[in-house]
Design a protein around this motif. Structure first.
Motif, mmCIF file in Angstrom:
data_model
loop_
_atom_site.group_PDB
_atom_site.id
_atom_site.type_symbol
_atom_site.label_atom_id
_atom_site.label_comp_id
_atom_site.label_asym_id
_atom_site.label_seq_id
_atom_site.Cartn_x
_atom_site.Cartn_y
_atom_site.Cartn_z
ATOM 1 N N GLY A 39 0.784 -1.232 0.000
ATOM 2 C CA GLY A 39 0.000 0.000 0.000
ATOM 3 C C GLY A 39 0.812 1.275 0.000
ATOM 4 O O GLY A 39 0.257 2.357 0.181
ATOM 5 N N TYR A 40 2.125 1.181 -0.215
ATOM 6 C CA TYR A 40 2.991 2.365 -0.174
ATOM 7 C C TYR A 40 3.391 2.817 -1.569
ATOM 8 O O TYR A 40 3.799 2.017 -2.400
ATOM 9 C CB TYR A 40 4.265 2.087 0.635
ATOM 10 C CG TYR A 40 3.978 1.733 2.071
ATOM 11 C CD1 TYR A 40 3.364 2.644 2.926
ATOM 12 C CD2 TYR A 40 4.313 0.488 2.573
ATOM 13 C CE1 TYR A 40 3.094 2.316 4.246
ATOM 14 C CE2 TYR A 40 4.054 0.153 3.897
ATOM 15 C CZ TYR A 40 3.443 1.073 4.723
ATOM 16 O OH TYR A 40 3.179 0.752 6.026
ATOM 17 N N ASN A 41 3.296 4.109 -1.793
ATOM 18 C CA ASN A 41 3.760 4.724 -3.034
ATOM 19 C C ASN A 41 4.758 5.813 -2.661
ATOM 20 O O ASN A 41 4.376 6.869 -2.172
ATOM 21 C CB ASN A 41 2.586 5.318 -3.815
ATOM 22 C CG ASN A 41 3.020 5.960 -5.114
ATOM 23 O OD1 ASN A 41 4.205 6.105 -5.393
ATOM 24 N ND2 ASN A 41 2.067 6.362 -5.913
ATOM 25 N N PHE A 42 6.035 5.535 -2.875
ATOM 26 C CA PHE A 42 7.099 6.471 -2.503
ATOM 27 C C PHE A 42 7.506 7.383 -3.659
ATOM 28 O O PHE A 42 8.498 8.096 -3.562
ATOM 29 C CB PHE A 42 8.338 5.722 -2.015
ATOM 30 C CG PHE A 42 8.116 4.896 -0.778
ATOM 31 C CD1 PHE A 42 7.154 5.234 0.158
ATOM 32 C CD2 PHE A 42 8.872 3.770 -0.547
ATOM 33 C CE1 PHE A 42 6.959 4.478 1.300
ATOM 34 C CE2 PHE A 42 8.697 3.002 0.590
ATOM 35 C CZ PHE A 42 7.730 3.350 1.522
ATOM 36 N N SER A 43 6.747 7.373 -4.735
ATOM 37 C CA SER A 43 7.126 8.180 -5.899
ATOM 38 C C SER A 43 6.766 9.653 -5.745
ATOM 39 O O SER A 43 7.136 10.458 -6.587
ATOM 40 C CB SER A 43 6.486 7.617 -7.171
ATOM 41 O OG SER A 43 5.085 7.780 -7.135
ATOM 42 N N THR A 44 6.062 10.012 -4.688
ATOM 43 C CA THR A 44 5.711 11.412 -4.440
ATOM 44 C C THR A 44 6.165 11.814 -3.045
ATOM 45 O O THR A 44 6.345 10.959 -2.164
ATOM 46 C CB THR A 44 4.193 11.648 -4.531
ATOM 47 O OG1 THR A 44 3.551 10.939 -3.455
ATOM 48 C CG2 THR A 44 3.628 11.179 -5.873
#
Length: 89
Positions: free
Chosen positions: A39-44
């Motif tokens: 559930g992690y999106n580190f692109s932002t």
């Protein structure tokens, strides 16, 4: 294609440096817009700053990134950025 950023005056504890030189090449393949593992999106900035505690627990615990742990210098830069309040700089 990301281009490495050279830190000004050796300061690697900036979001811009961390995003391009640490998170981009080591984390975004699994925790990015295409695949948001766990559930992690580190692109932002919002995605990384909002989950920085969980990310650092996994990094410091040796669970992330799988296969090739971050260097002590990279971990130190991340910790310094977080200790500074995770500014969007």
């Amino acid at each position: 294609v990301a281009t490495a950023i050279t830190p000004a005056a050796g300061n690697m504890a900036t979001y811009q440096y961390i995003s391009v030189n640490i998170i981009g090449p080591n984390c975004v393949d699994c925790h990015g817009p295409g695949l948001q593992a766990a559930g992690y999106n580190f692109s932002t900035y919002g995605g990384l700053s909002g989950s920085r505690t969980q990310a650092m627990n996994a990094i410091n615990g040796g669970r992330m990134p799988p296969g090739a742990p971050l260097s002590a210098t990279q971990i130190n830069a991340l910790n310094q950025w977080i200790n500074a309040g995770a500014p969007n700089n």
